[in-house]
Design a protein around this motif. Structure first.
Motif, PDB file in Angstrom:
ATOM      1  N   SER A   1      -4.526   0.498   5.350  1.00 55.56           N
ATOM      2  CA  SER A   1      -5.388  -0.641   5.646  1.00 55.56           C
ATOM      3  C   SER A   1      -6.625  -0.638   4.746  1.00 55.56           C
ATOM      4  O   SER A   1      -7.401  -1.590   4.754  1.00 55.56           O
ATOM      5  CB  SER A   1      -5.792  -0.644   7.123  1.00 55.56           C
ATOM      6  N   ALA A   2      -6.840   0.448   3.979  1.00 59.56           N
ATOM      7  CA  ALA A   2      -7.928   0.437   2.998  1.00 59.56           C
ATOM      8  C   ALA A   2      -7.399  -0.017   1.638  1.00 59.56           C
ATOM      9  O   ALA A   2      -8.146  -0.061   0.663  1.00 59.56           O
ATOM     10  CB  ALA A   2      -8.550   1.820   2.882  1.00 59.56           C
ATOM     11  N   GLY A   3      -6.117  -0.328   1.546  1.00 56.81           N
ATOM     12  CA  GLY A   3      -5.554  -0.830   0.303  1.00 56.81           C
ATOM     13  C   GLY A   3      -5.110   0.255  -0.656  1.00 56.81           C
ATOM     14  O   GLY A   3      -4.834  -0.012  -1.819  1.00 56.81           O
ATOM     15  N   ILE A   4      -5.025   1.483  -0.192  1.00 52.64           N
ATOM     16  CA  ILE A   4      -4.504   2.545  -1.052  1.00 52.64           C
ATOM     17  C   ILE A   4      -2.986   2.365  -1.163  1.00 52.64           C
ATOM     18  O   ILE A   4      -2.318   2.178  -0.153  1.00 52.64           O
ATOM     19  CB  ILE A   4      -4.869   3.928  -0.476  1.00 52.64           C
ATOM     20  N   PRO A   5      -2.464   2.369  -2.405  1.00 53.94           N
ATOM     21  CA  PRO A   5      -1.036   2.097  -2.575  1.00 53.94           C
ATOM     22  C   PRO A   5      -0.167   3.038  -1.753  1.00 53.94           C
ATOM     23  O   PRO A   5      -0.492   4.213  -1.588  1.00 53.94           O
ATOM     24  CB  PRO A   5      -0.814   2.333  -4.071  1.00 53.94           C
TER      25      PRO A   5
ATOM     26  N   ALA B   1       8.076  -0.443  -2.461  1.00 54.20           N
ATOM     27  CA  ALA B   1       8.544  -0.108  -1.115  1.00 54.20           C
ATOM     28  C   ALA B   1       7.633  -0.641  -0.013  1.00 54.20           C
ATOM     29  O   ALA B   1       8.024  -0.679   1.146  1.00 54.20           O
ATOM     30  CB  ALA B   1       8.691   1.408  -0.971  1.00 54.20           C
ATOM     31  N   HIS B   2       6.418  -1.086  -0.356  1.00 47.64           N
ATOM     32  CA  HIS B   2       5.523  -1.580   0.699  1.00 47.64           C
ATOM     33  C   HIS B   2       6.070  -2.839   1.358  1.00 47.64           C
ATOM     34  O   HIS B   2       5.598  -3.243   2.411  1.00 47.64           O
ATOM     35  CB  HIS B   2       4.122  -1.838   0.137  1.00 47.64           C
ATOM     36  N   ARG B   3       7.091  -3.464   0.721  1.00 49.56           N
ATOM     37  CA  ARG B   3       7.732  -4.610   1.373  1.00 49.56           C
ATOM     38  C   ARG B   3       8.377  -4.210   2.688  1.00 49.56           C
ATOM     39  O   ARG B   3       8.640  -5.035   3.552  1.00 49.56           O
ATOM     40  CB  ARG B   3       8.840  -5.170   0.466  1.00 49.56           C
ATOM     41  N   TRP B   4       8.704  -2.909   2.796  1.00 49.19           N
ATOM     42  CA  TRP B   4       9.458  -2.459   3.970  1.00 49.19           C
ATOM     43  C   TRP B   4       8.597  -1.774   5.009  1.00 49.19           C
ATOM     44  O   TRP B   4       9.074  -0.995   5.827  1.00 49.19           O
ATOM     45  CB  TRP B   4      10.603  -1.539   3.539  1.00 49.19           C
ATOM     46  N   LEU B   5       7.302  -2.036   4.973  1.00 46.61           N
ATOM     47  CA  LEU B   5       6.439  -1.566   6.055  1.00 46.61           C
ATOM     48  C   LEU B   5       6.663  -2.447   7.279  1.00 46.61           C
ATOM     49  O   LEU B   5       7.159  -3.561   7.161  1.00 46.61           O
ATOM     50  CB  LEU B   5       4.966  -1.669   5.643  1.00 46.61           C
ATOM     51  N   GLN B   6       6.238  -1.969   8.442  1.00 42.34           N
ATOM     52  CA  GLN B   6       6.237  -2.854   9.609  1.00 42.34           C
ATOM     53  C   GLN B   6       5.220  -3.967   9.351  1.00 42.34           C
ATOM     54  O   GLN B   6       4.240  -3.768   8.634  1.00 42.34           O
ATOM     55  CB  GLN B   6       5.853  -2.083  10.875  1.00 42.34           C
ATOM     56  N   ASP B   7       5.458  -5.118   9.961  1.00 44.88           N
ATOM     57  CA  ASP B   7       4.677  -6.312   9.641  1.00 44.88           C
ATOM     58  C   ASP B   7       3.163  -6.125   9.689  1.00 44.88           C
ATOM     59  O   ASP B   7       2.455  -6.480   8.751  1.00 44.88           O
ATOM     60  CB  ASP B   7       5.061  -7.455  10.591  1.00 44.88           C
ATOM     61  N   PHE B   8       2.672  -5.544  10.812  1.00 40.70           N
ATOM     62  CA  PHE B   8       1.209  -5.467  10.954  1.00 40.70           C
ATOM     63  C   PHE B   8       0.597  -4.595   9.867  1.00 40.70           C
ATOM     64  O   PHE B   8      -0.478  -4.875   9.346  1.00 40.70           O
ATOM     65  CB  PHE B   8       0.821  -4.972  12.353  1.00 40.70           C
ATOM     66  N   ALA B   9       1.326  -3.535   9.461  1.00 41.37           N
ATOM     67  CA  ALA B   9       0.814  -2.646   8.416  1.00 41.37           C
ATOM     68  C   ALA B   9       0.861  -3.332   7.055  1.00 41.37           C
ATOM     69  O   ALA B   9      -0.067  -3.216   6.246  1.00 41.37           O
ATOM     70  CB  ALA B   9       1.619  -1.350   8.395  1.00 41.37           C
TER      71      ALA B   9
END
Lengths: 78, 340
Positions: free
Chosen positions: B101-105, B159-167
Motif C-alpha cells: 500500500s506504500a507502492g513498493i513493487p 504478477a501484481h495483476r494477481w493480487l486480491q482486489d483490495f490490495a
C-alpha cells in the motif's frame, strides 16, 4: 464504553493480547468491548505493519508486540 | 574455541554414561550432547548481541528506505532487509500490505518475504558453529539469490495483476501518487533514540522470546541428526544420492516440501547428511525447500494473493532451489566444502 480492537491475522500473540486486555479491563472495572480484527483490508487501513496491534476507538495506539500490563492499564484509565 | 563442547560431550557420554566411543549409540549420544550444548551457548550469546544492535531498526524506516531506491537496487536491499529483520510468519500479511500500500513493487516485497524465513541470526549462528563459515556464506548467498531472482521474475511477469482486489487497488493508488524511486515517500520517519538500558531490555525480551520458541526444535533437529549420525552407514548417501545423479537435487526439493520445519530444526540434520556424504548442493536444496516453501505459510498469503500468484511464487521457488542445488554441487569442490 471503550471500543478496543486487537488487530492481527490470528496468531497466538494476538489471542494473548486480547485476553490480557479483557483481564485488565475486568480487574479495573472498566467497561470495554474487546474485538479481534482479522480482516487484512481493515488492518491495512490502520497502516499497521507488525501485529499484534491495538486500536482504541478507531485510533492506533500500539503495534508489533504483546503490550505489557502497565501499558494496557494506562489505556484503560484513559 | 568450540573444543570445549567436544570435551563436555566426551566427559558426559563416555565418562558419566560409560558409552563406547566406537558404538552406534555412543556416537549418537556424543553428537547430541556436543551439538545441543554448543548451539544453546552460541544462541544465547549471539541473539543477545544482535538484538542489542538492531533494537532501533523498525519497519517504517525500512519501508521508507526501500522506497527511495532504484528498482534494481530495491531487490537487493529488499532481500537484505529480509535477512536482518526479525520476522514472525504471523506478521507476513500486515507487512506485505504495508509495503504494497506504500507502492513498493511486488517483486521487492517478495524479495523481502522470501529471504526473511530462510536467513536469520539463529540460522547463521548454527550454520557457523556446526558447518563452518564457507557453508554459511553459501547458504546466505543462496537465500538472498532466491529472493532477488524470485522478486525480479514476479515483476517481469507483472504478477501484481494477481493480487486480491483490495490490495491491487491500494498498490495502484500508491504507485500513481509516488512511484518507486521517487523521493516523495511522505513524512520522513525519525530514528528511535534508545539508551543502553532500552537496548538491554529489548535484547533480553528477544532472547526470552526466541529461545522460548525454538528450544524444542533444537532438540528435535539435533535428535534426528544424532540418529542419522550414529545409525546411517558412512558414505551411504554418497553412493546412492551422489552428485553424479542429477535427479537427486529435484528429488531433494520435492522431499523437503511436505516437511515443514524452521531453519533451527533442519540445520543439525544437515550436518549429519553432509557428514555422511550427501553433496552440498543437494543438501542446501533440501534445506531451502523445507524452510522456505512451507504450505501453512503459503495458505496464509491466500488472504492477499489470488491462487494464480500463489502458484507462481511456489513454482519459482522450486525451480530456483533446484538450479541452486545443481550450481552448488558443481562448484562444491572449488569451494572445498562438504564431506567429500
Amino acid at each position: 464504553m471503550m471500543k478496543i480492537e486487537v488487530l492481527g491475522t490470528g496468531c497466538k500473540k494476538c489471542v494473548n493480547t486480547a485476553e490480557q486486555i479483557s483481564e485488565a479491563a475486568e480487574s479495573l472495572h472498566v467497561e470495554a468491548e474487546v474485538e479481534k480484527v482479522t480482516d487484512p483490508a481493515v488492518i491495512m487501513r490502520y497502516g499497521v505493519m507488525a501485529t499484534p496491534a491495538v486500536a482504541i476507538d478507531g485510533k492506533l495506539v500500539h503495534s508489533g508486540s504483546v503490550p505489557d500490563r502497565e501499558t494496557i492499564e494506562g489505556w484503560l484509565r484513559g | 574455541m568450540f573444543e570445549i563442547f567436544t570435551v563436555i560431550a566426551d566427559w558426559l557420554a563416555y565418562g558419566m554414561l560409560g558409552l563406547e566411543p566406537a558404538s552406534r549409540l555412543g556416537a549418537a549420544v556424543h553428537f547430541f550432547i556436543e551439538d545441543t550444548t554448543k548451539i544453546f551457548a552460541l544462541l544465547v550469546v549471539m541473539i543477545y548481541v544482535i538484538a542489542m544492535a538492531r533494537a532501533s531498526l523498525d519497519l517504517e524506516r525500512v519501508r521508507a528506505y526501500l522506497h527511495k531506491r532504484h528498482r534494481l537496487a530495491g531487490y537487493f536491499f529488499g532481500s537484505g532487509f529480509g535477512a536482518v529483520t526479525p520476522f514472525c510468519s504471523c506478521s507476513s500479511i500486515p507487512l506485505f500490505l504495508g509495503f504494497t500500500s506504500a507502492g513498493i513493487p511486488l517483486g521487492i516485497t517478495m524479495a523481502f518475504l522470501l529471504t526473511s524465513p530462510v536467513i536469520n541470526e539463529v540460522a547463521v549462528v548454527m550454520l557457523w558453529g556446526l558447518l563452518g563459515w564457507k557453508f554459511t556464506l553459501a547458504y546466505v548467498a543462496i537465500g538472498m539469490a532466491v529472493g532477488i531472482i524470485g522478486g525480479m521474475l514476479l515483476d517481469a511477469m507483472r504478477a501484481h495483476r494477481w493480487l486480491q482486489d483490495f490490495a491491487a487497488k491500494a498498490y495502484q493508488q500508491a504507485q500513481a501518487a509516488a512511484p518507486q524511486g521517487s523521493d516523495d515517500s511522505g513524512e520522513p520517519v525519525p530514528a528511535k533514540r534508545l539508551t543502553l538500558g532500552d537496548r538491554h531490555a529489548f535484547a533480553r525480551d528477544e532472547l526470552k522470546e526466541i529461545v522460548g520458541r525454538i528450544w524444542k526444535w533444537i532438540f528435535i533437529g539435533v535428535g534426528l541428526g544424532a540418529g542419522l549420525h550414529g545409525f546411517v552407514p558412512e558414505g551411504w548417501f554418497a553412493a546412492n544420492l551422489g552428485a553424479g545423479q542429477w535427479w537427486s537435487v529435484p528429488a531433494a526439493v520435492v522431499a523437503g516440501l511436505p516437511l515443514y520445519s524452521n531453519a533451527t530444526g533442519v540445520i543439525p540434520v544437515l550436518e549429519s547428511l553432509i557428514g555422511k556424504g550427501l553433496p552440498v548442493g543437494t543438501t542446501l536444496a533440501f534445506c531451502m525447500s523445507t524452510v522456505a516453501a512451507s504450505l501453512p505459510e503459503f495458505t496464509l498469503l491466500k488472504q492477499v494473493m489470488q491462487w494464480r500468484l500463489l502458484a507462481t511464487v511456489f513454482l519459482i521457488l522450486l525451480i530456483n532451489f533446484t538450479i541452486m542445488g545443481w550450481v552448488f554441487n558443481g562448484i562444491a569442490p572449488w569451494l572445498s566444502i562438504g564431506g567429500a
